[in-house]
Design a protein around this motif. Sequence first.
Motif, PDB file in Angstrom:
ATOM      1  N   ALA A  53      12.359  11.954   2.439  1.00  0.00           N
ATOM      2  CA  ALA A  53      11.327  11.049   1.915  1.00  0.00           C
ATOM      3  C   ALA A  53      10.062  11.131   2.752  1.00  0.00           C
ATOM      4  CB  ALA A  53      11.852   9.616   1.862  1.00  0.00           C
ATOM      5  N   LYS A  58       6.868  10.248   0.075  1.00  0.00           N
ATOM      6  CA  LYS A  58       7.238   9.332  -1.005  1.00  0.00           C
ATOM      7  C   LYS A  58       7.354   7.882  -0.571  1.00  0.00           C
ATOM      8  CE  LYS A  58       8.039  12.316  -4.390  1.00  0.00           C
ATOM      9  NZ  LYS A  58       7.673  12.184  -5.769  1.00  0.00           N
ATOM     10  N   SER A  61      12.629   4.862   0.410  1.00  0.00           N
ATOM     11  CA  SER A  61      13.499   5.196  -0.717  1.00  0.00           C
ATOM     12  C   SER A  61      14.891   4.625  -0.471  1.00  0.00           C
ATOM     13  CB  SER A  61      13.558   6.715  -0.910  1.00  0.00           C
ATOM     14  OG  SER A  61      14.087   7.341   0.229  1.00  0.00           O
ATOM     15  N   THR A  81      12.424   6.204  -4.956  1.00  0.00           N
ATOM     16  CA  THR A  81      11.471   5.372  -4.229  1.00  0.00           C
ATOM     17  C   THR A  81      11.721   3.899  -4.512  1.00  0.00           C
ATOM     18  OG1 THR A  81       9.841   5.483  -6.013  1.00  0.00           O
ATOM     19  CG2 THR A  81       9.675   7.163  -4.273  1.00  0.00           C
ATOM     20  N   GLU A  85      11.085   3.623  -8.363  1.00  0.00           N
ATOM     21  CA  GLU A  85      12.301   4.380  -8.645  1.00  0.00           C
ATOM     22  C   GLU A  85      12.022   5.824  -9.050  1.00  0.00           C
ATOM     23  OE1 GLU A  85      14.800   2.071 -11.283  1.00  0.00           O
ATOM     24  OE2 GLU A  85      15.316   0.712  -9.648  1.00  0.00           O
ATOM     25  N   VAL A  88      13.081  11.364  -5.556  1.00  0.00           N
ATOM     26  CA  VAL A  88      12.776  11.913  -4.246  1.00  0.00           C
ATOM     27  C   VAL A  88      13.674  13.118  -3.992  1.00  0.00           C
ATOM     28  CG1 VAL A  88      12.662  11.490  -1.755  1.00  0.00           C
ATOM     29  CG2 VAL A  88      12.085   9.658  -3.359  1.00  0.00           C
TER      30      VAL A  88
END
Length: 132
Positions: A53, A58, A61, A81, A85, A88
């Motif tokens: 992540a 991102k 997560s 995430t 959502e 990832v």
Amino acid sequence: MSETVDADLYTRTKALLEPGDIELAGCIVHTTLGGQEDLEMHELTVAINEVIADHAGKGESYIEAGNDDTNFSSNQFQGLTLDDEAFVWECQQLLRDGTFDLVFYYEANVDQEALADDLAELDNVDRVTQVP
């Protein structure tokens, strides 16, 4: 682990990265964890989630387990995430020659080499095979 098993796993992983909605890359995290070390494998998966992540940019997560969703099988997980959502990563946990191999797929926009280096530094990781 034998070279034949490694080559087969690499080939199968590469096939799963074929073009789709998003361009994917992947890696195989070869662990030192045996079949009875499920808790340690879970902890390693959580640590890998954070590394991927971070490299993917991102944000935070969470992990959705395969047994929580009928679209996935057991030992299949997905990182999503917290905010929306978004995808990832996805992984399968495979027991090969007595130790676990964790196969991860994620968007191809990460620095593969830097990601693999960071993953290789985690506890219980023997080596990381990049799958471009």
